[in-house]
Design a protein around this motif. Sequence first.
Motif, PDB file in Angstrom:
ATOM      1  N   HIS A   1       0.821  -1.209   0.000  1.00 28.85           N
ATOM      2  CA  HIS A   1       0.000   0.000   0.000  1.00 28.85           C
ATOM      3  C   HIS A   1       0.856   1.259   0.000  1.00 28.85           C
ATOM      4  CE1 HIS A   1       0.743  -0.165   4.375  1.00 28.85           C
ATOM      5  NE2 HIS A   1       0.398   1.117   4.403  1.00 28.85           N
ATOM      6  N   LEU A   2       2.063   1.183   0.576  1.00 29.70           N
ATOM      7  CA  LEU A   2       2.971   2.331   0.523  1.00 29.70           C
ATOM      8  C   LEU A   2       3.515   2.534  -0.886  1.00 29.70           C
ATOM      9  CD1 LEU A   2       5.014   1.881   3.834  1.00 29.70           C
ATOM     10  CD2 LEU A   2       2.930   3.218   3.439  1.00 29.70           C
ATOM     11  N   LEU A   3       3.797   1.440  -1.568  1.00 29.26           N
ATOM     12  CA  LEU A   3       4.308   1.540  -2.934  1.00 29.26           C
ATOM     13  C   LEU A   3       3.228   2.077  -3.873  1.00 29.26           C
ATOM     14  CD1 LEU A   3       6.339  -1.793  -3.187  1.00 29.26           C
ATOM     15  CD2 LEU A   3       7.061   0.439  -2.328  1.00 29.26           C
ATOM     16  N   ARG A   4       1.994   1.674  -3.655  1.00 31.52           N
ATOM     17  CA  ARG A   4       0.896   2.194  -4.490  1.00 31.52           C
ATOM     18  C   ARG A   4       0.690   3.686  -4.245  1.00 31.52           C
ATOM     19  NH1 ARG A   4      -1.757  -1.870  -7.048  1.00 31.52           N
ATOM     20  NH2 ARG A   4      -1.607  -3.987  -6.165  1.00 31.52           N
ATOM     21  N   THR A   5       0.846   4.111  -3.003  1.00 28.19           N
ATOM     22  CA  THR A   5       0.732   5.542  -2.711  1.00 28.19           C
ATOM     23  C   THR A   5       1.833   6.317  -3.409  1.00 28.19           C
ATOM     24  OG1 THR A   5      -0.307   5.112  -0.568  1.00 28.19           O
ATOM     25  CG2 THR A   5       0.703   7.273  -0.871  1.00 28.19           C
ATOM     26  N   LEU A   6       3.043   5.788  -3.397  1.00 32.76           N
ATOM     27  CA  LEU A   6       4.148   6.438  -4.101  1.00 32.76           C
ATOM     28  C   LEU A   6       3.833   6.581  -5.584  1.00 32.76           C
ATOM     29  CD1 LEU A   6       7.083   7.516  -4.321  1.00 32.76           C
ATOM     30  CD2 LEU A   6       7.801   5.127  -4.638  1.00 32.76           C
ATOM     31  N   CYS A   7       3.295   5.542  -6.192  1.00 32.36           N
ATOM     32  CA  CYS A   7       2.963   5.604  -7.621  1.00 32.36           C
ATOM     33  C   CYS A   7       1.889   6.658  -7.883  1.00 32.36           C
ATOM     34  CB  CYS A   7       2.493   4.230  -8.106  1.00 32.36           C
ATOM     35  SG  CYS A   7       3.798   2.972  -8.117  1.00 32.36           S
ATOM     36  N   GLU A   8       0.934   6.803  -6.964  1.00 33.34           N
ATOM     37  CA  GLU A   8      -0.090   7.839  -7.120  1.00 33.34           C
ATOM     38  C   GLU A   8       0.515   9.231  -7.001  1.00 33.34           C
ATOM     39  OE1 GLU A   8      -3.222   7.819  -8.003  1.00 33.34           O
ATOM     40  OE2 GLU A   8      -3.275   5.653  -8.252  1.00 33.34           O
ATOM     41  N   VAL A   9       1.461   9.406  -6.082  1.00 31.97           N
ATOM     42  CA  VAL A   9       2.138  10.704  -5.944  1.00 31.97           C
ATOM     43  C   VAL A   9       2.889  11.031  -7.226  1.00 31.97           C
ATOM     44  CG1 VAL A   9       3.945  11.962  -4.707  1.00 31.97           C
ATOM     45  CG2 VAL A   9       2.293  10.577  -3.437  1.00 31.97           C
ATOM     46  N   ALA A  10       3.552  10.037  -7.803  1.00 26.37           N
ATOM     47  CA  ALA A  10       4.272  10.254  -9.055  1.00 26.37           C
ATOM     48  C   ALA A  10       3.312  10.621 -10.173  1.00 26.37           C
ATOM     49  CB  ALA A  10       5.059   8.991  -9.430  1.00 26.37           C
ATOM     50  N   ARG A  11       2.129  10.038 -10.157  1.00 27.47           N
ATOM     51  CA  ARG A  11       1.157  10.246 -11.229  1.00 27.47           C
ATOM     52  C   ARG A  11       0.451  11.597 -11.095  1.00 27.47           C
ATOM     53  NH1 ARG A  11      -1.929   5.941 -10.199  1.00 27.47           N
ATOM     54  NH2 ARG A  11      -0.452   4.618 -11.289  1.00 27.47           N
ATOM     55  N   ARG A  12       0.182  12.036  -9.861  1.00 33.32           N
ATOM     56  CA  ARG A  12      -0.679  13.202  -9.655  1.00 33.32           C
ATOM     57  C   ARG A  12       0.066  14.435  -9.160  1.00 33.32           C
ATOM     58  NH1 ARG A  12      -5.652  10.887 -10.117  1.00 33.32           N
ATOM     59  NH2 ARG A  12      -5.688   8.652  -9.742  1.00 33.32           N
ATOM     60  N   GLY A  13       1.175  14.261  -8.454  1.00 37.97           N
ATOM     61  CA  GLY A  13       1.970  15.399  -8.031  1.00 37.97           C
ATOM     62  C   GLY A  13       1.345  16.253  -6.958  1.00 37.97           C
TER      63      GLY A  13
ATOM     64  N   GLN B   1      12.762   7.335 -10.053  1.00 38.82           N
ATOM     65  CA  GLN B   1      13.287   6.047 -10.526  1.00 38.82           C
ATOM     66  C   GLN B   1      12.606   4.890  -9.802  1.00 38.82           C
ATOM     67  OE1 GLN B   1      17.480   5.509  -9.845  1.00 38.82           O
ATOM     68  NE2 GLN B   1      17.636   3.735 -11.186  1.00 38.82           N
ATOM     69  N   TYR B   2      12.451   5.034  -8.484  1.00 34.73           N
ATOM     70  CA  TYR B   2      11.844   3.964  -7.698  1.00 34.73           C
ATOM     71  C   TYR B   2      10.356   3.808  -8.035  1.00 34.73           C
ATOM     72  CZ  TYR B   2      10.895   1.059  -3.576  1.00 34.73           C
ATOM     73  OH  TYR B   2      10.541   0.030  -2.732  1.00 34.73           O
ATOM     74  N   SER B   3       9.655   4.920  -8.250  1.00 36.13           N
ATOM     75  CA  SER B   3       8.228   4.843  -8.561  1.00 36.13           C
ATOM     76  C   SER B   3       7.993   4.138  -9.890  1.00 36.13           C
ATOM     77  CB  SER B   3       7.603   6.245  -8.583  1.00 36.13           C
ATOM     78  OG  SER B   3       8.046   7.001  -9.694  1.00 36.13           O
ATOM     79  N   ARG B   4       8.870   4.382 -10.866  1.00 35.36           N
ATOM     80  CA  ARG B   4       8.721   3.704 -12.158  1.00 35.36           C
ATOM     81  C   ARG B   4       8.914   2.207 -12.017  1.00 35.36           C
ATOM     82  NH1 ARG B   4      12.312   8.141 -15.565  1.00 35.36           N
ATOM     83  NH2 ARG B   4      10.614   9.667 -15.900  1.00 35.36           N
TER      84      ARG B   4
ATOM     85  N   CYS C   1       8.405   0.515  -9.265  1.00 29.16           N
ATOM     86  CA  CYS C   1       7.253   0.013  -8.502  1.00 29.16           C
ATOM     87  C   CYS C   1       6.016  -0.124  -9.391  1.00 29.16           C
ATOM     88  CB  CYS C   1       6.950   0.942  -7.336  1.00 29.16           C
ATOM     89  SG  CYS C   1       8.180   0.892  -6.014  1.00 29.16           S
ATOM     90  N   GLU C   2       5.787   0.868 -10.267  1.00 29.19           N
ATOM     91  CA  GLU C   2       4.636   0.825 -11.165  1.00 29.19           C
ATOM     92  C   GLU C   2       4.674  -0.431 -12.028  1.00 29.19           C
ATOM     93  OE1 GLU C   2       1.108   2.324 -12.391  1.00 29.19           O
ATOM     94  OE2 GLU C   2       2.408   3.803 -11.449  1.00 29.19           O
ATOM     95  N   ALA C   3       5.851  -0.721 -12.588  1.00 26.82           N
ATOM     96  CA  ALA C   3       5.994  -1.905 -13.435  1.00 26.82           C
ATOM     97  C   ALA C   3       5.830  -3.180 -12.618  1.00 26.82           C
ATOM     98  CB  ALA C   3       7.363  -1.884 -14.124  1.00 26.82           C
ATOM     99  N   ALA C   4       6.417  -3.208 -11.419  1.00 25.95           N
ATOM    100  CA  ALA C   4       6.333  -4.412 -10.587  1.00 25.95           C
ATOM    101  C   ALA C   4       4.911  -4.661 -10.107  1.00 25.95           C
ATOM    102  CB  ALA C   4       7.278  -4.271  -9.393  1.00 25.95           C
ATOM    103  N   LEU C   5       4.201  -3.603  -9.720  1.00 25.56           N
ATOM    104  CA  LEU C   5       2.823  -3.758  -9.248  1.00 25.56           C
ATOM    105  C   LEU C   5       1.899  -4.224 -10.370  1.00 25.56           C
ATOM    106  CD1 LEU C   5       2.566  -0.619  -6.943  1.00 25.56           C
ATOM    107  CD2 LEU C   5       2.562  -3.011  -6.210  1.00 25.56           C
ATOM    108  N   ALA C   6       2.136  -3.715 -11.576  1.00 24.51           N
ATOM    109  CA  ALA C   6       1.328  -4.150 -12.714  1.00 24.51           C
ATOM    110  C   ALA C   6       1.528  -5.648 -12.968  1.00 24.51           C
ATOM    111  CB  ALA C   6       1.696  -3.344 -13.951  1.00 24.51           C
ATOM    112  N   LYS C   7       2.782  -6.118 -12.896  1.00 26.23           N
ATOM    113  CA  LYS C   7       3.051  -7.542 -13.092  1.00 26.23           C
ATOM    114  C   LYS C   7       2.434  -8.377 -11.969  1.00 26.23           C
ATOM    115  CE  LYS C   7       7.278  -7.244 -15.857  1.00 26.23           C
ATOM    116  NZ  LYS C   7       6.683  -7.990 -16.993  1.00 26.23           N
ATOM    117  N   LEU C   8       2.490  -7.844 -10.747  1.00 28.71           N
ATOM    118  CA  LEU C   8       1.914  -8.558  -9.617  1.00 28.71           C
ATOM    119  C   LEU C   8       0.401  -8.666  -9.760  1.00 28.71           C
ATOM    120  CD1 LEU C   8       2.443  -9.885  -6.878  1.00 28.71           C
ATOM    121  CD2 LEU C   8       2.228  -7.639  -5.818  1.00 28.71           C
TER     122      LEU C   8
END
Length: 300
Positions: free
Chosen positions: A14-26, A73-76, A78-85
């Motif tokens: 859930h922390l990684l998903r939040t990071l991806c949302e921050v990267a997406r929305r700013g 770099q980390y959010s990208r 995570c985004e790819a890893a979460l999509a695969k998961l």
Amino acid sequence: MSGPVHPPRTPPLHLLRTLCEVARRGSYREVADALHVTPSAVSHQMRDLQTRLGVVLVERSPRGTRLTAAGLQYSRACEAALAKLDEATAATQPATDRKLLRITLGPFIASEVVIPALPDFHQRHPELDIRVETSMRLADLEADEADIALRFGGAESTTLALEPLLSMSARPVCAPGLHRALAGDGELRFDQVTLLHSTAVPDAWTAWAQHTGLDAAALAGGIWFDSYLSLLRAAEQGLGIALGLFPAVEGWLRSGRLCVAAEGSLPIAQQYNMLYRRRDADWPALQAFRHWLLALPEFT
């Protein structure tokens, strides 16, 4: 002799998903709206993630929140890893074999629209187990807490699809008895009656006043509610005037529980939407509920 070197422990998903949302929305506020949590919860999660990693991932700027180079770099990754998961999770159980349909929605739309009609859907699809969550806290689709969300607002993403259900407008409504007592055959004067406010839309009355050319200062004060259903029930009991969302509230007018208190209609920018995971788009259970929902009188 040194012991084995263990790789760093991956932070909770859930922390990684939040990071991806921050990267997406700013913006923490936009992330909070998308995840249906508070901005302070988003901030806390990001601090927790940075503490776990020992790396600065976000920084504040005059234009808002932005990711550092390490955070980007980390959010990208995570985004790819979460999509695969997510894909791997879906592959463990073919969509056609899934029999549990989980729906999350607010108390008003649940009690006034979906639940009264739900026996019809269950009769049409007895093979499905249906779980309905009705609360102010809406389950998180991306965290796999639900399959379908019916929400006022919301946002699509790389993993979530959004389908508009209703465009709405706001008009003042009150109990017929209150209207007869204070206005007779005319309109209520706003200095005569208590205003009922929603904490979810704190500036609603101000926006309505500006749209209709009234003095917003005259609409200050009143009683606040954290639930739209509670707001309407207070109006039904004669406590004051509320802003009713049309056409969703029209059933209350037809039954005589409420009446229009004043002229003037404010178009609402946000719509009532259905959200679901993009990977579930062809899932028969989801498609069955979608077609049934769109055929209800409130959504046609």
